[in-house]
Design a protein around this motif. Structure first.
Motif: not given
Length: 194
Positions: A33-47, A73-74
């Protein structure tokens, strides 16, 4: 003498998938809902390589898999630290990545991403989510700066552990696994976690 054991679980993949189907669907719907069903998502990962890093990142991908116009995508490590989360987000911003959301494996990295986005006047364009519902994250949410986090219940984990230990000491039967559910925290319900 037979040895008894049990595991108290706060499954990190469940932190993103929300462990219970109703909550999993709630998180999936919240992000879509927040992204209106579309968009690139970046994940900042732990170790990299740590079980909780891997499972939390897989959880994000599982949530997005039913939305063909949304994709991770990232992915980049922030090593659980706010300043590195900020640095990762700054790099994505300066490289021109058009992120619709940044989902971090913990709240500190999410708050670093918030700081980077605010410094670039882009926070209002990017959903930011963390995991842990830390006091700092709840303060950011109160100020309208963080979009969502996931609460891990340390009191529930401790109480569950003590109950299992007590029952084992009394030679009472226990479940092999005791699940402590995670909870989605948003601006609408954050006050419940203060």
């Amino acid at each position: 003498m037979e040895k008894a054991w049990a595991i108290i679980i706060d499954d990190d993949q469940a932190a993103c998938m929300m462990a219970i189907p109703r909550l999993f669907e709630q998180l999936r719907k919240y992000i879509a809902d927040k992204l209106q069903g579309k968009g690139q998502v970046g994940v900042i990962m732990g170790i990299p390589g740590l079980d909780n890093t891997v499972k939390r990142t897989e959880g994000v991908k599982d949530i997005l898999k039913d939305h063909p116009d949304m994709a991770v995508t990232r992915e980049q490590t922030g090593r659980w630290m706010r300043d590195l989360g900020m640095s990762v987000a700054e790099n994505w911003i300066t490289s021109g990545d058009n992120m619709a959301a940044i989902i971090a494996n913990n709240d500190d990295m999410a708050l670093g991403a918030v700081a980077a986005l605010e410094a670039s006047n882009m926070k209002d364009k990017v959903l930011v989510m963390g995991i842990d519902a830390t006091p700092d994250a709840l303060a950011f949410m109160k100020d309208g700066r963080l979009d969502a986090t996931v609460f891990q219940d340390p009191i529930g984990q401790g109480a569950g552990s003590l109950m299992v230990a007590y029952n084992l000491a009394k030679k009472k039967p226990v479940e092999k696994e005791t699940w402590i559910p995670f909870e989605l925290v948003t601006p609408e319900n954050y006050k419940d976690y203060l």
